[in-house]
Design a protein around this motif. Structure first.
Motif, PDB file in Angstrom:
ATOM      1  N   THR A   9      35.805  38.528  46.419  1.00  0.00           N
ATOM      2  CA  THR A   9      36.217  37.207  45.948  1.00  0.00           C
ATOM      3  C   THR A   9      37.549  36.742  46.530  1.00  0.00           C
ATOM      4  O   THR A   9      37.999  35.644  46.241  1.00  0.00           O
ATOM      5  CB  THR A   9      36.299  37.182  44.403  1.00  0.00           C
ATOM      6  N   LYS A  10      38.192  37.629  47.340  1.00  0.00           N
ATOM      7  CA  LYS A  10      39.474  37.259  47.940  1.00  0.00           C
ATOM      8  C   LYS A  10      39.589  37.814  49.350  1.00  0.00           C
ATOM      9  O   LYS A  10      39.036  38.861  49.635  1.00  0.00           O
ATOM     10  CB  LYS A  10      40.635  37.838  47.107  1.00  0.00           C
ATOM     11  N   GLU A 187      43.984  45.940  37.716  1.00  0.00           N
ATOM     12  CA  GLU A 187      44.210  46.880  38.807  1.00  0.00           C
ATOM     13  C   GLU A 187      45.710  47.126  38.885  1.00  0.00           C
ATOM     14  O   GLU A 187      46.508  46.205  38.701  1.00  0.00           O
ATOM     15  CB  GLU A 187      43.715  46.301  40.144  1.00  0.00           C
ATOM     16  N   ASP A 199      46.591  42.500  41.840  1.00  0.00           N
ATOM     17  CA  ASP A 199      45.359  41.712  41.853  1.00  0.00           C
ATOM     18  C   ASP A 199      45.456  40.455  40.985  1.00  0.00           C
ATOM     19  O   ASP A 199      46.384  39.683  41.142  1.00  0.00           O
ATOM     20  CB  ASP A 199      44.157  42.581  41.483  1.00  0.00           C
TER      21      ASP A 199
HETATM   22 MG   LIG Z   1      38.294  42.202  42.857  1.00  0.00          MG
END
Ligand SMILES: [Mg+2]
Ligand SMILES: Nc1ncnc2c1ncn2[C@@H]1O[C@H](COP(=O)(O)OP(=O)(O)O)[C@@H](O)[C@H]1O
Length: 227
Positions: A9-10, A187, A199
């Motif tokens: 997603t990143k 995280e 994160d």
């Molecule tokens: Mg992630």
């Protein structure tokens, strides 16, 4: 700007000043076109969700900063959907830390013989899983983390203490919106001899209830951002 990693997603880039840039994408985890934060594969795209997740993260990281809790958060550019953060080394091949305030989900799958879904876990309960899609993110104990050389016992204790503190901050904030936090996933990473939260803190990382109804992550984001 060098791309270090392409996540689900990143995108992750290294900056000239030594920091890291996280670019939030509109890709979502899910299956068959249905958004499911618990899924380990990208299943769909939702226009603007990257920016919304970034704004939600900014909301919580700013509260933590005001409370004097250090995290990797440096600054953000909502327009570009990017967040500048301190560089951190992840533990092992990536570790997720879950804090549970109410028993549900995989906790009930494992321990349903001993506890009913929806039972409060007084003071919060912390557990860790390795990020490993193929193994379905297996649970890992403190003793295993130390035995495997992934972290020291002191690092684990720091993660646990910070997790309980940060979870309380998030839960207290959601409470002001009339919402109950049931559990949340974080995280952590290692930066200059310190363990810090890394994160994101977005709606897909938490289970939140309004009364006896679970909040859909997209709806939850709207409530948190007052949009
Ligand atoms: Mg992630
Ligand atoms: N401060 C940081 N320093 C280095 N890596 C980070 C930092 N914050 C987050 N990350 C990593 O960036 C990645 C973010 O991308 P994401 O799409 O969420 O990845 P994933 O698919 O592994 O969940 C994650 O692997 C996360 O561990």
């Amino acid at each position: 700007m060098k791309k270090l990693y392409e996540g689900k997603t990143k995108n992750v880039y290294s900056l000239e000043n030594g920091n890291v840039l996280l670019e939030f994408k509109d890709d979502c985890t899910g299956k068959d076109g249905v958004f499911d934060p618990g899924e380990n594969q990208v299943g769909l795209k939702i226009e603007g969700i990257g920016r919304s997740n970034l704004e939600t993260s900014i909301h919580f990281f700013e509260i933590l900063k005001k409370k004097g809790i250090k995290t990797h958060y440096v600054s953000a550019n909502v327009e570009k959907a990017t967040m500048e953060v301190l560089p951190a080394k992840v533990f092992g091949h990536g570790l997720e830390v879950v804090c549970r305030l109410v028993a549900t989900g995989s906790f009930i799958k494992r321990y349903g013989e001993y506890i009913k879904n929806g039972t409060p876990l007084e003071g919060g309960y912390v557990e860790c899983t390795f990020k490993n899609d193929a193994l379905g993110d297996p649970l890992v104990t403190k003793d295993a983390l130390v035995a495997l050389g992934v972290m020291t016992a002191e690092m684990y204790d720091s993660i646990k203490e910070q997790t309980l503190k940060i979870t309380k901050v998030v839960a207290d904030d959601l409470k002001t919106m009339g919402l109950d936090l049931w559990d949340i996933k974080f995280e952590f990473g290692y930066n200059n001899g310190e363990v810090i939260l890394i994160d994101e803190i977005a709606s897909g990382n938490m289970r939140v209830y309004k009364g006896d109804k679970i909040m859909d992550p997209v709806e939850l984001t709207k409530v948190i951002l007052k949009k």
